[in-house]
Design an enzyme around this catalytic site. Sequence first.
Site, short mmCIF file in Angstrom:
data_model
loop_
_atom_site.label_atom_id
_atom_site.label_comp_id
_atom_site.label_asym_id
_atom_site.label_seq_id
_atom_site.Cartn_x
_atom_site.Cartn_y
_atom_site.Cartn_z
N THR A 121 -24.56 28.79 73.10
CA THR A 121 -23.16 28.40 73.08
C THR A 121 -22.38 29.30 72.11
O THR A 121 -22.96 29.92 71.22
CB THR A 121 -23.02 26.91 72.69
OG1 THR A 121 -21.67 26.52 72.89
CG2 THR A 121 -23.43 26.66 71.25
N ALA A 122 -21.06 29.38 72.34
CA ALA A 122 -20.23 30.30 71.54
C ALA A 122 -20.42 30.07 70.04
O ALA A 122 -20.49 31.03 69.26
CB ALA A 122 -18.77 30.14 71.92
N ASP A 173 -16.30 33.14 85.89
CA ASP A 173 -14.93 33.12 85.39
C ASP A 173 -14.79 34.10 84.25
O ASP A 173 -15.71 34.85 83.94
CB ASP A 173 -14.50 31.70 85.01
CG ASP A 173 -15.49 31.07 84.06
OD1 ASP A 173 -15.78 31.68 83.02
OD2 ASP A 173 -16.00 29.97 84.37
N LYS A 180 -9.91 31.00 85.21
CA LYS A 180 -10.07 30.21 84.01
C LYS A 180 -9.70 30.91 82.73
O LYS A 180 -10.37 30.77 81.72
CB LYS A 180 -11.51 29.69 83.87
CG LYS A 180 -11.74 28.47 84.70
CD LYS A 180 -12.64 27.52 83.97
CE LYS A 180 -12.62 26.18 84.63
NZ LYS A 180 -13.77 25.37 84.30
N MET A 212 -11.62 26.65 71.74
CA MET A 212 -10.27 26.64 72.32
C MET A 212 -9.23 26.24 71.28
O MET A 212 -8.28 25.52 71.56
CB MET A 212 -10.20 25.66 73.52
CG MET A 212 -11.15 26.04 74.62
SD MET A 212 -11.36 24.77 75.89
CE MET A 212 -12.55 23.68 75.16
N GLY A 227 -19.75 30.69 80.83
CA GLY A 227 -19.87 31.29 79.50
C GLY A 227 -20.56 30.29 78.59
O GLY A 227 -20.39 29.08 78.74
N ILE A 279 -21.59 22.40 77.21
CA ILE A 279 -20.76 22.32 76.00
C ILE A 279 -19.37 22.84 76.37
O ILE A 279 -19.20 24.04 76.60
CB ILE A 279 -21.38 23.12 74.84
CG1 ILE A 279 -22.72 22.48 74.46
CG2 ILE A 279 -20.42 23.14 73.64
CD1 ILE A 279 -23.42 23.11 73.30
N1 SAH Z 1 -19.32 26.54 77.49
C1 SAH Z 1 -18.80 27.46 76.51
C2 SAH Z 1 -17.46 27.05 75.96
C3 SAH Z 1 -16.36 27.05 76.96
S1 SAH Z 1 -14.81 26.59 76.29
C4 SAH Z 1 -19.83 27.63 75.39
O1 SAH Z 1 -20.81 26.88 75.33
O2 SAH Z 1 -19.65 28.55 74.59
C5 SAH Z 1 -14.08 28.15 75.99
C6 SAH Z 1 -14.01 28.43 74.52
O3 SAH Z 1 -15.26 28.86 74.04
C7 SAH Z 1 -13.08 29.56 74.14
O4 SAH Z 1 -11.74 29.12 74.08
C8 SAH Z 1 -13.60 29.94 72.80
O5 SAH Z 1 -13.18 29.03 71.80
C9 SAH Z 1 -15.08 29.75 72.97
N2 SAH Z 1 -15.77 31.02 73.27
C10 SAH Z 1 -16.47 31.31 74.38
N3 SAH Z 1 -16.99 32.55 74.30
C11 SAH Z 1 -16.60 33.05 73.11
C12 SAH Z 1 -16.82 34.29 72.45
N4 SAH Z 1 -17.53 35.29 73.01
N5 SAH Z 1 -16.25 34.47 71.23
C13 SAH Z 1 -15.52 33.49 70.67
N6 SAH Z 1 -15.30 32.32 71.25
C14 SAH Z 1 -15.83 32.08 72.45
#
Ligand code: SAH
Length: 460
Positions: free
Chosen positions: A333-334, A250, A272, A385, A303, A308
């Site tokens: 994770t982000a 996605d 998504k 988010m 992602g 998470i």
């Molecule tokens: N499973 C993912 C999160 C998915 S929810 C994880 O563990 O990171 C999607 C949210 O993740 C986005 O709205 C944003 O808040 C955050 N996110 C994901 N990638 C990001 C990035 N490269 N930079 C900033 N925020 C990010």
Amino acid sequence: MDYLPVSWRLRDQLALLVGGGDIALRKGRLLVRAGARLRVVAPQIEAELKLLIEQQGGEWLPETYQTHHLDGVVLAIGATDDNDVNRQLNADAVARQLPVNVVDNPPLCTFIFPAIVDRDPLLISISSGGASPVLARWARSKIETLFPARLGKLAELMGRFRKPLAEKLPQIGARRLFWEGLLDGPLMEKVLAGQQAEAETLLSDAVTNADIQKLSQGEVYLVGAGPGDPDLMTFRALRLLQKADIVLYDRLVGKGILELARRDAELVYVGKARNEHVVPQQEINNLLVKYALEGKKVCRLKGGDPFIFGRGGEELDSVVAAGISFQVVPGVTAAAGCASYAGIPLTHRDHAQSVRFITGHRKDGSVDLPWANLNTVNETLVFYMGLVSLAEICSNLLAQGMATDMPAAIVSRGTLEDQQVIISSISSLPDKVATMEVAAPSLLIIGTVVTLHPRYSWFM
Ligand code: SAH
């Protein structure tokens, strides 16, 4: 891509080499290694070149270059320091649509020679598209150390068993998995240790016992790809991605990451972006099951980390219910990625003893969170988010008595080349952001750890 890498069969073909000095000799050696016959045009030539011609049945014409020297050749190489000759050779070859290379003169080349790691029959060629031969050679030296010299023996052995295996396993996908399984295991060890006979027995037994049922079973890999920078993937994520026949991804999965999939893998976009669930969640779940039941290795790339805020659990439910075997691969994770790349430690002795990951996703038009419970001391809050609900999040925290000057950061497109970090306080961040374009995805970090950003910032 300015050049297409190909492997060219030159055995017994005639190649024109204009020039007889040291550089011509080097090219001559290479062509002869590939089995080509040489036509060398030069008034004088190196003794070794003469030898190569004798060995391979070519010819030396002690003349100056003329167009007819191209008759009957499959390629031409200019290795003289005479620019007029080089230009003429290029023009003639191009007119005849013959591949031509003028050494060290990219504008006069229609093909270039890559740097080579030779583990014959395994050949690895590396090219920088003419931009930097030094870089290509550097990459070659790295690869040389990765591929032990005995690898050629392994390739030769595998070559001999290709046919018997094809009879046993007609499906190409099953054969690929068969080989991959062996390469990760004892076959490689035996060959590298020089135990050729044992390796041969092992391979022969494996072919006899190859189990089509087992090899052609579908599987699902739920893989965390990290926040964007491909360097942040785990080894296992990479391995399974390269094993997959089909990849469901996605918008959160970085482009550089998809390029790591197999060339022949099918890539399926399932959307998504916010408000734009291209393929509804239930359908994604169904697709995973459908492809796996077809016998495919299915990689669902997520992602960050799949567990998470990734709905990883939901996606697995259907897979579990269908009795399909699966693996889950954690990812950066982000919050972790953005924190590192923005220089904001999520915990710190002097600032925060705990950190909370929270979703700022709206449900029924507002963010439903236990606000009273979020105004704690010495804690970092990370909202995923959270951009759309930024004003609501900040005002609720203020209403709970959180300090108006509590530092807050938005990290947009964290770990990617265009990462952007916006720093403010919870009372003024919403207004500040309202005046800016903030690219998705973005993460909100609240806590005094944000004050450390100037000190630990290292990325870009
Ligand atoms: N499973 C993912 C999160 C998915 S929810 C994880 O563990 O990171 C999607 C949210 O993740 C986005 O709205 C944003 O808040 C955050 N996110 C994901 N990638 C990001 C990035 N490269 N930079 C900033 N925020 C990010």
